[in-house]
Design a protein around this motif. Sequence first.
Motif, PDB file in Angstrom:
ATOM      1  N   PRO A   1      42.230  44.054  46.767  1.00 27.74           N
ATOM      2  CA  PRO A   1      42.156  42.924  46.046  1.00 27.74           C
ATOM      3  C   PRO A   1      41.297  41.832  46.442  1.00 27.74           C
ATOM      4  O   PRO A   1      40.416  41.336  45.659  1.00 27.74           O
ATOM      5  CB  PRO A   1      43.487  42.500  45.493  1.00 27.74           C
ATOM      6  N   LEU A   2      41.636  41.379  47.495  1.00 28.60           N
ATOM      7  CA  LEU A   2      40.860  40.021  48.319  1.00 28.60           C
ATOM      8  C   LEU A   2      39.263  40.491  48.330  1.00 28.60           C
ATOM      9  O   LEU A   2      38.517  39.564  48.189  1.00 28.60           O
ATOM     10  CB  LEU A   2      41.235  40.122  49.779  1.00 28.60           C
ATOM     11  N   LEU A   3      38.793  41.793  48.120  1.00 32.91           N
ATOM     12  CA  LEU A   3      37.420  42.266  48.508  1.00 32.91           C
ATOM     13  C   LEU A   3      36.643  41.849  47.027  1.00 32.91           C
ATOM     14  O   LEU A   3      35.579  41.791  47.058  1.00 32.91           O
ATOM     15  CB  LEU A   3      37.206  43.515  48.666  1.00 32.91           C
ATOM     16  N   ALA A   4      37.584  41.719  46.109  1.00 31.45           N
ATOM     17  CA  ALA A   4      36.889  41.237  44.826  1.00 31.45           C
ATOM     18  C   ALA A   4      36.371  39.629  44.944  1.00 31.45           C
ATOM     19  O   ALA A   4      35.594  39.416  43.987  1.00 31.45           O
ATOM     20  CB  ALA A   4      38.096  41.063  43.500  1.00 31.45           C
ATOM     21  N   LEU A   5      36.708  39.064  45.831  1.00 33.81           N
ATOM     22  CA  LEU A   5      36.179  37.774  46.156  1.00 33.81           C
ATOM     23  C   LEU A   5      34.492  37.718  46.406  1.00 33.81           C
ATOM     24  O   LEU A   5      33.913  36.915  46.490  1.00 33.81           O
ATOM     25  CB  LEU A   5      36.844  36.814  47.458  1.00 33.81           C
TER      26      LEU A   5
ATOM     27  N   GLN B   1      31.456  29.882  34.365  1.00 29.19           N
ATOM     28  CA  GLN B   1      31.375  30.748  35.693  1.00 29.19           C
ATOM     29  C   GLN B   1      32.068  30.147  36.865  1.00 29.19           C
ATOM     30  O   GLN B   1      32.519  30.642  37.534  1.00 29.19           O
ATOM     31  CB  GLN B   1      29.967  31.101  35.760  1.00 29.19           C
ATOM     32  N   TRP B   2      32.018  28.631  36.595  1.00 29.10           N
ATOM     33  CA  TRP B   2      32.946  27.909  37.720  1.00 29.10           C
ATOM     34  C   TRP B   2      34.177  28.095  37.672  1.00 29.10           C
ATOM     35  O   TRP B   2      35.097  28.383  38.515  1.00 29.10           O
ATOM     36  CB  TRP B   2      32.553  26.536  37.622  1.00 29.10           C
ATOM     37  N   LEU B   3      34.469  28.336  36.310  1.00 32.28           N
ATOM     38  CA  LEU B   3      36.079  28.714  35.960  1.00 32.28           C
ATOM     39  C   LEU B   3      36.427  30.083  36.507  1.00 32.28           C
ATOM     40  O   LEU B   3      37.653  29.998  37.193  1.00 32.28           O
ATOM     41  CB  LEU B   3      36.309  28.507  34.482  1.00 32.28           C
ATOM     42  N   ALA B   4      35.687  31.087  36.389  1.00 39.43           N
ATOM     43  CA  ALA B   4      35.824  32.189  37.101  1.00 39.43           C
ATOM     44  C   ALA B   4      35.836  32.094  38.485  1.00 39.43           C
ATOM     45  O   ALA B   4      36.841  32.852  39.108  1.00 39.43           O
ATOM     46  CB  ALA B   4      34.671  33.337  36.441  1.00 39.43           C
ATOM     47  N   VAL B   5      35.144  31.576  39.323  1.00 39.45           N
ATOM     48  CA  VAL B   5      34.950  31.328  40.575  1.00 39.45           C
ATOM     49  C   VAL B   5      36.659  30.534  40.886  1.00 39.45           C
ATOM     50  O   VAL B   5      37.227  31.116  41.912  1.00 39.45           O
ATOM     51  CB  VAL B   5      34.013  30.366  40.978  1.00 39.45           C
ATOM     52  N   ALA B   6      36.998  29.771  40.413  1.00 39.30           N
ATOM     53  CA  ALA B   6      38.145  29.086  40.528  1.00 39.30           C
ATOM     54  C   ALA B   6      39.371  30.037  40.221  1.00 39.30           C
ATOM     55  O   ALA B   6      40.566  30.144  41.232  1.00 39.30           O
ATOM     56  CB  ALA B   6      38.291  27.815  39.636  1.00 39.30           C
TER      57      ALA B   6
ATOM     58  N   MET C   1      41.988  38.723  39.519  1.00 39.35           N
ATOM     59  CA  MET C   1      40.548  38.789  40.236  1.00 39.35           C
ATOM     60  C   MET C   1      39.638  39.585  39.201  1.00 39.35           C
ATOM     61  O   MET C   1      38.462  39.179  38.881  1.00 39.35           O
ATOM     62  CB  MET C   1      40.424  39.764  41.274  1.00 39.35           C
ATOM     63  N   VAL C   2      40.385  40.670  38.175  1.00 46.10           N
ATOM     64  CA  VAL C   2      39.468  41.277  37.201  1.00 46.10           C
ATOM     65  C   VAL C   2      39.015  40.331  35.983  1.00 46.10           C
ATOM     66  O   VAL C   2      37.964  40.267  35.701  1.00 46.10           O
ATOM     67  CB  VAL C   2      40.239  42.386  36.578  1.00 46.10           C
ATOM     68  N   LEU C   3      39.873  39.603  35.820  1.00 43.86           N
ATOM     69  CA  LEU C   3      40.023  38.492  34.558  1.00 43.86           C
ATOM     70  C   LEU C   3      38.584  37.450  35.196  1.00 43.86           C
ATOM     71  O   LEU C   3      37.764  37.184  34.176  1.00 43.86           O
ATOM     72  CB  LEU C   3      41.023  37.524  34.577  1.00 43.86           C
ATOM     73  N   ALA C   4      38.592  36.899  36.372  1.00 43.92           N
ATOM     74  CA  ALA C   4      37.707  35.862  36.986  1.00 43.92           C
ATOM     75  C   ALA C   4      36.256  36.617  36.842  1.00 43.92           C
ATOM     76  O   ALA C   4      35.187  35.954  36.360  1.00 43.92           O
ATOM     77  CB  ALA C   4      37.886  35.471  38.314  1.00 43.92           C
ATOM     78  N   ILE C   5      36.122  37.764  37.374  1.00 46.00           N
ATOM     79  CA  ILE C   5      35.089  38.589  37.432  1.00 46.00           C
ATOM     80  C   ILE C   5      34.440  38.802  35.952  1.00 46.00           C
ATOM     81  O   ILE C   5      33.208  38.759  35.523  1.00 46.00           O
ATOM     82  CB  ILE C   5      34.754  39.794  38.120  1.00 46.00           C
ATOM     83  N   ALA C   6      35.404  39.118  34.803  1.00 49.05           N
ATOM     84  CA  ALA C   6      34.793  39.435  33.523  1.00 49.05           C
ATOM     85  C   ALA C   6      34.486  38.047  32.757  1.00 49.05           C
ATOM     86  O   ALA C   6      33.253  38.123  32.299  1.00 49.05           O
ATOM     87  CB  ALA C   6      36.206  39.899  32.704  1.00 49.05           C
ATOM     88  N   LEU C   7      35.105  36.910  33.197  1.00 48.54           N
ATOM     89  CA  LEU C   7      34.735  35.738  32.657  1.00 48.54           C
ATOM     90  C   LEU C   7      33.187  35.171  33.042  1.00 48.54           C
ATOM     91  O   LEU C   7      32.601  34.923  32.440  1.00 48.54           O
ATOM     92  CB  LEU C   7      35.530  34.694  33.087  1.00 48.54           C
TER      93      LEU C   7
END
Length: 316
Positions: free
Chosen positions: A111-115, A136-141, A302-308
């Motif tokens: 999961p950490l590799l999703a960073l 996109q900044w929200l996704a990074v956060a 992580m999945v949600l962040a990348i999707a956003l």
Amino acid sequence: MREAVLRYALAPMAWLGIILGLSAAFTQSLSYLLSRQYTVGRARGTLRLVVTSHILQGAACVALTVVLGPRWMPGPAAWGWWLVAECAAYFAAQIGLFYALRHTDASRVAPLLALKIVTVAVLAIALLGESLAPMQWLAVAIALVAAVILNYSGGLMPWRGVVGALVACLGYSLSDLCVVGFVDATGATDTGDRLHASLVGVSLSYVLIALVGLPTLRWLGTRRWADWRDSVPYSAVWLGSMMLLFGTFGVIGVVHGNIIQSTRGLMSIGMDVLVAKLGHHHLERHVPRAVLARRAVAAALMVLAIALYQISAQSA
């Protein structure tokens, strides 16, 4: 935003990318366990697996390159530097990944590799002059919050594991960008040619890495047949995952591909729960359900962040 989601979901090539990406995520998760089986389960060195696996993969790719026969591609002057840069970044990432897996559980590393999406965003800003939208900044956060949750689930993640995972993120991010650069440099435009170019890129990359690795056999290799034999499962599964992943990038792009690839965190957690239940605690230690739940939440974030991040890009 709804229209952007629908455009992505209904695109025919998106479905091919989803299938390739999910397959890549599954095989990558499986390869993490196989690498721990070799380095931890059989008490063999990380560098030995790096060298033996890449020599085996390179040998297989020599034959694959001949079969693929990329006669329509331009000469190496057009794409050679992309290939060299991709190999260098990938090799550095592999060292970081193996180092992380040797010092912590696969279900915490995956999961950490999703960073990677954070790393890709930073690289895009620094190297390409791109900017990020508020979503996109929200996704990074969200991705950073997920990393914190993951790091504190079941105790602190060993610092060696964190360092290894971050090196892997940076290396894989650079490698991903170079993959797309390689495919673009070949002049491939339609889906079939881009998929073909991606497979050629995998083959040439592993041939080049194997050639670089051959001189290290004297110090890092082995003359024991069992060491080579036992590295075959990891070598085959990882090579297959890279072909699927390169194909994903070639068909739907590197950011779309990373959205799908991020599901490997959830897949890895599921695999590792099964491994622990089967009693293979030398590969994945047993942890309480509450810890597993926190890890699953972190992976899902992580999945949600990348999707956003990607939905915002689609709606731009």
